[in-house]
Design a protein around this motif. Structure first.
Motif, PDB file in Angstrom:
ATOM      1  N   GLY A 255       0.931  -1.043  -0.140  1.00 34.62           N
ATOM      2  CA  GLY A 255       0.113  -0.052  -0.039  1.00 34.62           C
ATOM      3  C   GLY A 255       0.725   1.177   0.070  1.00 34.62           C
ATOM      4  N   VAL A 256      -0.007   2.436  -0.093  1.00 36.75           N
ATOM      5  CA  VAL A 256       0.779   3.674  -0.306  1.00 36.75           C
ATOM      6  C   VAL A 256       0.075   4.596   0.666  1.00 36.75           C
ATOM      7  N   ARG A 257       0.642   5.907   1.003  1.00 37.87           N
ATOM      8  CA  ARG A 257       0.318   6.953   1.831  1.00 37.87           C
ATOM      9  C   ARG A 257      -0.555   7.908   0.844  1.00 37.87           C
ATOM     10  N   LEU A 258      -1.376   8.403   1.229  1.00 34.71           N
ATOM     11  CA  LEU A 258      -2.184   9.484   0.419  1.00 34.71           C
ATOM     12  C   LEU A 258      -2.835  10.518   1.311  1.00 34.71           C
ATOM     13  N   PHE A 259      -4.024  11.180   0.911  1.00 36.71           N
ATOM     14  CA  PHE A 259      -4.435  12.290   1.314  1.00 36.71           C
ATOM     15  C   PHE A 259      -5.165  12.125   2.673  1.00 36.71           C
ATOM     16  N   GLY A 260      -5.744  13.120   3.143  1.00 34.66           N
ATOM     17  CA  GLY A 260      -6.449  12.906   4.412  1.00 34.66           C
ATOM     18  C   GLY A 260      -8.001  12.937   4.344  1.00 34.66           C
ATOM     19  N   PHE A 261      -8.974  13.050   5.268  1.00 36.70           N
ATOM     20  CA  PHE A 261     -10.273  12.891   5.310  1.00 36.70           C
ATOM     21  C   PHE A 261     -11.025  13.951   4.708  1.00 36.70           C
ATOM     22  N   LYS A 262     -10.637  14.938   4.623  1.00 35.91           N
ATOM     23  CA  LYS A 262     -11.207  16.368   3.954  1.00 35.91           C
ATOM     24  C   LYS A 262     -10.969  16.252   2.563  1.00 35.91           C
ATOM     25  N   ALA A 270     -13.164   5.881  -2.669  1.00 34.31           N
ATOM     26  CA  ALA A 270     -14.122   4.778  -2.163  1.00 34.31           C
ATOM     27  C   ALA A 270     -14.801   3.881  -3.658  1.00 34.31           C
ATOM     28  N   LEU A 271     -14.391   4.242  -4.871  1.00 36.87           N
ATOM     29  CA  LEU A 271     -14.767   3.708  -5.681  1.00 36.87           C
ATOM     30  C   LEU A 271     -13.740   2.819  -6.281  1.00 36.87           C
ATOM     31  N   LEU A 272     -12.379   3.268  -6.115  1.00 42.00           N
ATOM     32  CA  LEU A 272     -11.262   2.578  -6.367  1.00 42.00           C
ATOM     33  C   LEU A 272     -11.042   1.465  -5.460  1.00 42.00           C
ATOM     34  N   ASP A 273     -11.211   1.735  -4.069  1.00 40.54           N
ATOM     35  CA  ASP A 273     -11.307   0.529  -3.049  1.00 40.54           C
ATOM     36  C   ASP A 273     -12.496  -0.602  -3.372  1.00 40.54           C
ATOM     37  N   THR A 274     -13.374  -0.254  -3.767  1.00 36.98           N
ATOM     38  CA  THR A 274     -14.565  -1.109  -4.102  1.00 36.98           C
ATOM     39  C   THR A 274     -14.216  -2.028  -5.591  1.00 36.98           C
ATOM     40  N   PHE A 301      -8.012  -1.918   1.244  1.00 37.30           N
ATOM     41  CA  PHE A 301      -8.841  -1.083   2.284  1.00 37.30           C
ATOM     42  C   PHE A 301      -8.094   0.245   2.183  1.00 37.30           C
ATOM     43  N   ALA A 302      -9.096   1.271   2.741  1.00 42.67           N
ATOM     44  CA  ALA A 302      -8.693   2.545   2.638  1.00 42.67           C
ATOM     45  C   ALA A 302      -8.948   3.345   4.030  1.00 42.67           C
ATOM     46  N   ASP A 303      -8.010   4.215   4.519  1.00 44.31           N
ATOM     47  CA  ASP A 303      -8.013   4.559   6.026  1.00 44.31           C
ATOM     48  C   ASP A 303      -7.499   5.993   5.863  1.00 44.31           C
ATOM     49  N   GLY A 309      -3.652   9.555   4.822  1.00 45.32           N
ATOM     50  CA  GLY A 309      -4.524   8.591   4.537  1.00 45.32           C
ATOM     51  C   GLY A 309      -3.603   7.385   4.106  1.00 45.32           C
ATOM     52  N   VAL A 310      -4.294   6.228   4.048  1.00 49.71           N
ATOM     53  CA  VAL A 310      -3.727   4.997   3.812  1.00 49.71           C
ATOM     54  C   VAL A 310      -4.605   4.340   2.525  1.00 49.71           C
ATOM     55  N   PHE A 311      -4.051   3.670   1.597  1.00 44.82           N
ATOM     56  CA  PHE A 311      -4.833   2.647   0.580  1.00 44.82           C
ATOM     57  C   PHE A 311      -3.853   1.528   0.499  1.00 44.82           C
ATOM     58  N   GLY A 312      -4.381   0.421   0.540  1.00 44.74           N
ATOM     59  CA  GLY A 312      -3.659  -0.742   0.384  1.00 44.74           C
ATOM     60  C   GLY A 312      -4.633  -2.185   0.217  1.00 44.74           C
ATOM     61  N   ALA A 313      -3.868  -3.317   0.138  1.00 47.75           N
ATOM     62  CA  ALA A 313      -4.394  -4.506  -0.235  1.00 47.75           C
ATOM     63  C   ALA A 313      -3.809  -5.640   1.012  1.00 47.75           C
ATOM     64  N   TYR A 314      -4.337  -6.647   1.116  1.00 48.14           N
ATOM     65  CA  TYR A 314      -3.886  -7.684   1.890  1.00 48.14           C
ATOM     66  C   TYR A 314      -4.426  -8.919   1.310  1.00 48.14           C
ATOM     67  N   LEU A 315      -3.639 -10.053   1.505  1.00 46.18           N
ATOM     68  CA  LEU A 315      -3.940 -11.182   1.243  1.00 46.18           C
ATOM     69  C   LEU A 315      -3.171 -12.319   2.189  1.00 46.18           C
ATOM     70  N   ALA A 316      -3.888 -13.372   2.200  1.00 45.36           N
ATOM     71  CA  ALA A 316      -3.195 -14.826   3.001  1.00 45.36           C
ATOM     72  C   ALA A 316      -2.999 -15.965   1.920  1.00 45.36           C
ATOM     73  N   CYS A 317      -1.989 -16.677   1.943  1.00 42.89           N
ATOM     74  CA  CYS A 317      -1.698 -17.677   1.026  1.00 42.89           C
ATOM     75  C   CYS A 317      -0.641 -18.751   1.413  1.00 42.89           C
TER      76      CYS A 317
END
Length: 419
Positions: A255-262, A270-274, A301-303, A309-317
């Motif tokens: 994942g990466v760092r990005l902008f804040g809540f505002k 939100a669409l990218l995350d979906t 996930f987005a936070d 902010g944070v946008f990233g992805a997770y998996l277990a394998c």
């Protein structure tokens, strides 16, 4: 006192009052229900800590339920449970919250109880010693949950040498050293009026809520609002690898760092995350799980926080599939960055996001959380119709631009937890 009323949808209103002591009160009336979700939101969390007191925000949240000068811990628990309701607390990076779900007739009691545990904590030394063991046990449980553990390491990797990268539980050494002065210091410095929002949703009358908050929260001390984190938007790429005994799978976060809540780009996010990992129809699920069968759990996930902010992805394998799985994760990110997004796919994502938004309006808890977070981050309360319009306004170019701005090999953080 000032009051600002904003219409949301139909006959549902968000009402906002700023008390003379600085506390903000927001409510949303849902006349069709007989309950209320109530929350006290405080702009304080692990992001306000230092290496020496890391974990104090979470420990304080625990201790506030251990008894006040007028109620024992059992009496606090029984106060609402005996009427069918309940209390809860949570600590995050920037926010601590204390919530109650109650019958509408019990609103006065709930405001009384929440104010009592926050404003009049006992901090008995014997309770502190007992709760240290509880928190250490909670921390041990979290350390045995690889999905939770890798996210902790991921944030630490993404925000190195910054409080937002600290583990919310803190360290065992710190927890064992916490005493009443540490709790009093954090409480008095951060649990102030300008940092406090009282939010409610359900069958609530705003004027009654304001009167109750004025009565029970009058003794809090004003202070300056929290300063921004002054973080750079992006961070350099890094790879963090950790091992865990008795682990059956390899767990991966990128994942990466990005902008804040505002930031208005949150609608595109939100669409990218979906699109990427928001459900069974998402790209990650359909490709890595359905096509290749490499994983059972995969999601994005987005936070968003105040200034970052944070946008990233997770998996277990399986460990033997970890290299290929990581490559597939990176490939899906790159596809979007390179412009592989059809109008039809975006339209489906919009329908999914809008549907989720509208369905969430049926929950007083979700509505309370939404208006509480919106207020704590000093954002305007907008109507559901405006939110839908903002979602529909996002184009494929907006999604691609977002990926091109924030996702590059030079700023992607990768965290791996292996057997």
């Amino acid at each position: 006192m000032t009051m600002d009323v904003r219409s949301l949808i139909g006959d549902v209103n968000v009402q906002r009052t700023v008390l003379t002591n600085g506390i903000r009160v927001v409510s949303e009336r849902m006349p069709s229900v007989r309950s209320i979700s109530l929350g006290v939101w405080v702009r304080a969390g692990s992001g306000n800590e230092t290496p020496e007191n890391n974990g104090i925000a979470h420990f304080l949240e625990h201790m506030l339920f251990k008894g006040s000068h007028s109620r024992t811990a059992k009496e606090i628990a029984q106060s609402l449970e005996s009427r069918g309701g309940g209390l809860n607390g949570a600590t995050g990076k920037e926010i601590s919250s204390y919530t109650a779900h109650i019958l509408d007739q019990d609103l006065p009691l709930a405001v009384d109880v929440l104010s009592d545990l926050i404003l009049n904590p006992r901090f008995d030394p014997s309770d502190i010693n007992i709760e240290k063991q509880v928190v250490l046990a909670e921390m041990a449980n979290a350390g045995e949950d690889p999905e939770e553990l890798i996210l902790d390491h991921f944030y630490q990797n993404l925000y190195p040498n910054h409080p937002l990268g600290y583990f919310i539980y803190g360290t065992e050494k710190n927890i064992r050293q916490f005493e009443r002065p540490s709790l009093d210091s954090f409480l008095n410095h951060h649990y102030t009026t300008e940092n406090t929002v009282v939010a409610a949703a359900g069958n609530v009358r705003h004027d009654q809520l304001v009167e109750l908050v004025e009565r029970y929260f009058s003794s809090t001390v004003p202070a300056q609002p929290p300063a921004g984190s002054s973080l750079q938007m992006q961070s350099p790429a890094s790879l963090s690898q950790h091992r865990m005994k008795n682990l059956q799978q390899t767990h991966i976060c990128i994942g990466v760092r990005l902008f804040g809540f505002k930031d208005q780009r949150r609608y595109a996010l939100a669409l990218l995350d979906t699109l990427l990992g928001g459900g069974m129809s998402s790209r990650l699920f359909q490709n890595i799980r359905e096509k290749y069968g490499f994983t059972y759990s995969v999601f994005s996930f987005a936070d968003l926080m105040a200034d970052t902010g944070v946008f990233g992805a997770y998996l277990a394998c399986e460990k033997r599939k970890s290299k290929e799985s990581l490559e597939l994760l990176q490939e899906e990110f790159l596809k979007l960055q390179q412009g592989h997004l059809a109008e039809e796919e975006l339209a489906l994502a919009k329908s999914q996001v809008i549907g989720n938004m509208v369905l969430s309006l049926e929950s007083s808890g979700r509505r309370m959380k939404k208006i509480g977070e919106t207020e704590i981050y000093d954002c305007p309360h907008i109507s559901i119709d405006q939110s839908i319009e903002n979602i529909n306004r996002v184009s494929t170019a907006d999604i691609i631009d977002l990926m091109q701005q924030f996702y590059t090999p030079s700023n992607t953080n990768t965290t791996i937890l292996s057997p």
